[in-house]
Design an enzyme around this catalytic site. Sequence first.
Site: not given
Ligand code: PBG
Length: 324
Positions: A196, A249
């Site tokens: 991520k 992601k």
């Molecule tokens: C929580 C989380 C996030 C997303 C998924 N889980 C936000 C982040 O990390 O800031 C992002 C999902 C999206 O942008 O659709 N940590």
Amino acid sequence: MRMRRLRRSQAMRALVRETTVAPGDLIYPLFLCPGEGVRRAVSSMPGVFNLSVDEAVREAEEAASLGIGGLLLFGLPESKDEQATGAYDENGIVQQGLRAMKKSAAAKKLVLMADTCLCEYTSHGHCGCVIETEDGWTVDNDPSLDLLARTAVSLARAGADVVAPSDMMDGRVAAIRAALDKHALQNTPILSYASKFASAFYGPFREAADSAPQFGDRKTYQMDGANLREAMREIDLDIEEGADMILMKPAMPYLDVILAARDRVDVPIGAYQVSGEYSMLQAAFEHGWLDRDRATLESLVSMRRAGADFIVTYFAKEAARLLS
Ligand code: PBG
């Protein structure tokens, strides 16, 4: 050689098509909020809503009737605090949603995934515990693990078929696996957001989930977007710690990372077409700059072609309709 011979008709093209997307490959994210009969539009994500539990169950039933594979549940709690109490509250918003969905014959056929993170529940909006140090604040890794593990156990007890840690703390997969096993939840799989990146493309989500950090950013725990080798190390570690599946992601700006992961590991891989990817396409559709149906499906095919088995996408319902 004439390559065009195999492109002459729709039937011929279908015969030699290498990659497909089916509704069952799609996971639909939902944002649960308190109340009844609530369907609050998220302004930066046309077509996405904050839903009270009753509305979310209806949405889940519709998703099931479209053949969608599963849901990924996020929660907007009644109140937030420093310890993210709402995340592991037995009566938390996602816990309530899971119990309600398990009572619906249609909804419970879906794979119900629960995002496991603290940022929607902490008053400061970070994904772990914040402490003060001599050099200012920092997100403290190890105390966060206890809270994440508690959250995962609570979500699994409430009916989550899969827990999906998205916080990027070190060691969280092992901590969550140990806690689940200790509480006789050894059959609950972990989908780890292994790779991520600290991405600008999460912007609209932070409105949808009301989870923007109140100070600073997430760069000390999410990965630098420039690093492919580091992503592979994250993936290796998460699998060693017990991840059953991994999630990559964002998706479209990081297709090379998905491809590299596919070449390296054999666990199921998901791609998350994140909020910014969705909003960017929606904005172009609204201007008439891109063909909605074709661009939606093309974006999803690109992720499957890169090697994703399934895709988390806000387009799940629309795409499922186009595919049926
Ligand atoms: C929580 C989380 C996030 C997303 C998924 N889980 C936000 C982040 O990390 O800031 C992002 C999902 C999206 O942008 O659709 N940590």
